[in-house]
Motif scaffolding. Structure first.
Motif, mmCIF file in Angstrom:
data_model
loop_
_atom_site.group_PDB
_atom_site.id
_atom_site.type_symbol
_atom_site.label_atom_id
_atom_site.label_comp_id
_atom_site.label_asym_id
_atom_site.label_seq_id
_atom_site.Cartn_x
_atom_site.Cartn_y
_atom_site.Cartn_z
ATOM 1 N N ASP A 119 0.815 -1.226 0.000
ATOM 2 C CA ASP A 119 0.000 0.000 0.000
ATOM 3 C C ASP A 119 0.842 1.267 0.000
ATOM 4 O O ASP A 119 0.316 2.369 0.148
ATOM 5 C CB ASP A 119 -0.969 0.005 1.176
ATOM 6 N N GLY A 120 2.170 1.125 -0.141
ATOM 7 C CA GLY A 120 3.040 2.297 -0.189
ATOM 8 C C GLY A 120 3.688 2.664 1.132
ATOM 9 O O GLY A 120 4.519 3.584 1.190
ATOM 10 N N THR A 121 3.317 1.984 2.211
ATOM 11 C CA THR A 121 3.959 2.237 3.507
ATOM 12 C C THR A 121 5.426 1.829 3.440
ATOM 13 O O THR A 121 5.763 0.761 2.916
ATOM 14 C CB THR A 121 3.241 1.447 4.618
ATOM 15 N N SER A 403 1.604 5.660 3.781
ATOM 16 C CA SER A 403 0.792 6.209 2.699
ATOM 17 C C SER A 403 -0.598 6.497 3.255
ATOM 18 O O SER A 403 -0.947 6.100 4.376
ATOM 19 C CB SER A 403 0.691 5.181 1.565
ATOM 20 N N GLU A 404 -1.425 7.177 2.463
ATOM 21 C CA GLU A 404 -2.787 7.474 2.917
ATOM 22 C C GLU A 404 -3.545 6.183 3.220
ATOM 23 O O GLU A 404 -4.207 6.052 4.248
ATOM 24 C CB GLU A 404 -3.525 8.285 1.839
ATOM 25 N N GLN A 405 -3.429 5.198 2.310
ATOM 26 C CA GLN A 405 -4.122 3.932 2.505
ATOM 27 C C GLN A 405 -3.544 3.170 3.704
ATOM 28 O O GLN A 405 -4.276 2.586 4.509
ATOM 29 C CB GLN A 405 -3.991 3.076 1.243
ATOM 30 N N LEU A 410 -3.786 0.941 9.224
ATOM 31 C CA LEU A 410 -3.167 0.811 10.539
ATOM 32 C C LEU A 410 -3.959 1.547 11.614
ATOM 33 O O LEU A 410 -3.910 1.186 12.799
ATOM 34 C CB LEU A 410 -1.729 1.335 10.501
ATOM 35 N N GLY A 411 -4.663 2.586 11.201
ATOM 36 C CA GLY A 411 -5.446 3.373 12.157
ATOM 37 C C GLY A 411 -6.464 2.538 12.898
ATOM 38 O O GLY A 411 -6.712 2.754 14.091
#
Length: 441
Positions: A119-121, A403-405, A410-411
């Motif tokens: 996801d870009g993290t 990343s935003e996603q 994770l939130g």
């Protein structure tokens, strides 16, 4: 010279063996109240009065006629002069040892790393050297150029920008070998101060001595006590106990070699410990005879005698497997596997500072020029500690980029765990990053 040996003989088959072994190994390097208070007073003086206190303490404790801090600073040119004052043979030995130590420690360097999730993290680790390291070196008649190499070179390999060395010069006695080693190892600044006052100066800084991030190097009880007190303000390498050697032998090595290997640590000081473990009782007898024969020939016979008689031992075991069990219980600073096939027994060793493999590998080679570091965990701390190395002069920072996603995903997890800990602000901070469409699901 009259010397006598009464080295302890233990047998692992005896019911009280473990109790006797633990008593033999016991060592408590605790400062008494008088030493502790004196060190605290010295640290307080350096913190409050800086250079003036350093000059005063150096005059009082080391008998040095210093009028100002300038008299206690050695420039790079003085270190280079020391190279010309030692013999060519000494210089060659220092340079060869330094090259080997540097080559070994180059392999310990760690690099930063990162990886990216779907996801870009991005997660990773940033490895950064310390800005400045302090090196304590005993001075005067004691000559430990090898300690300079072993402490300064890993710091430089790690990328430490500045290595500051402190070395006392009692009654003005300067050791040229130590200064030459500092030159070869790349030490940047040298101050001729020692004791608790030098440790305090490195930890807190003065007008002239720069504050360091970590203090390494051996010292007496005042130095060790000061290192305990400043830990937290700065990092330290360790609080070292007396030197130790454990030799495991199958009975086939020359007993004179083994006796001398035991002496090599016993000659450090009366509290040093030298132990031999073997399944061959007759071999233990031969080594005992070698000890008695060779001891009178040693320059430091009195020290060796007290060490051997006070803390040494010859231990008989059932077999080599039991020898490995005893070695792991002792967790020695130096372990010699003086056996026919040391590689076969290496997997059985879990706790040791340094392992010397085979009959021809004396511990002394590791002290000076083999390459691995000779600053090692003592007093059984090899159970959880490692030799000094490049990693002691590097620190690691975690890298987290969401990343935003990724932050949204994770939130959810962070929110549940934070609310479970009743930390509402943590939860809401994470929840703010959850994507709107997910909040509605």
């Amino acid at each position: 010279m009259t010397v006598s040996t009464a080295i302890a003989r233990l047998n692992a088959a005896d019911p009280d063996f473990v109790r006797h072994l633990d008593h033999l190994l016991s060592w408590e390097s605790v400062s008494d109240d008088a030493v502790n208070q004196r060190v605290l007073d010295i640290i307080k003086g350096v913190r409050e009065r800086g250079d003036a206190a350093l000059v005063e303490f150096t005059q009082r404790f080391d008998g040095v006629s210093a009028n100002s801090i300038d008299d206690l600073i050695l420039g790079r040119e003085r270190l280079e002069l020391a190279l010309t004052r030692i013999t060519p043979v000494q210089r060659e030995a220092l340079e060869k040892a330094a090259n080997r130590v540097r080559m070994y420690h180059e392999r310990q360097k760690q690099d930063s790393w990162q990886y990216t999730e779907a996801d870009g993290t991005v997660l990773g680790q940033k490895v950064t050297p310390l800005d400045r390291a302090g090196l304590y070196v005993p001075g005067g008649k004691a000559s430990y150029p090898s300690s300079v190499l072993m402490n300064a070179i890993p710091a430089k390999v790690a990328g430490v920008a500045e290595v500051v060395m402190v070395v006392p010069t009692p009654r003005g006695e300067v050791n040229e070998l130590v200064l030459a080693a500092a030159c070869i190892a790349g030490v940047d600044r040298v101050f001729t101060v020692g004791g608790a006052q030098a440790v305090a100066a490195l930890a807190y800084g003065t007008e002239s001595v720069p504050q360091v991030d970590k203090i390494v190097g051996p010292g007496n009880i005042y130095v060790a006590t000061a290192k305990r007190h400043v830990f937290g303000q700065v990092g330290i390498d360790m609080i070292a106990g007396p030197s130790e050697i454990l030799v495991v032998c199958d009975g086939q090595t020359d007993p004179d070699w083994i006796a001398m290997d035991l002496f090599s640590q016993a000659e450090h000081d009366e509290d040093a410990q030298a132990i031999l473990v073997s399944p061959d009782a007759a071999f233990l007898d031969r080594v005992a005879a070698s000890i008695s024969k060779l001891l009178p020939t040693m320059e430091r016979a009195d020290i060796i005698e007290k060490s051997i008689n006070g803390r040494g031992a010859l231990i008989q075991v059932r077999d080599m497997q039991q020898a490995m069990d005893v070695a792991n219980r002792i967790a020695p600073e130096h372990l010699e596997l003086s056996v026919a096939d040391p590689q076969a027994w290496l997997p059985h060793i879990r706790h040791a500072g340094a392992i010397f493999m085979g009959r021809h590998t004396s511990e002394a080679l590791g002290d000076y020029c083999a390459g691995p570091n000779h600053v090692l965990p003592t007093s059984g701390t090899a159970r959880f500690s490692s030799p000094l190395g490049v990693y002691d002069f590097q620190k690691r920072s975690s890298i987290i980029f969401c990343s935003e996603q990724g932050a949204s995903e994770l939130g959810h997890t962070a929110s549940v765990l934070a609310r479970g800990e009743s930390l509402t602000a943590h939860a809401r901070s994470a929840e703010y990053r959850i994507l709107t469409q997910e909040k509605g699901n």
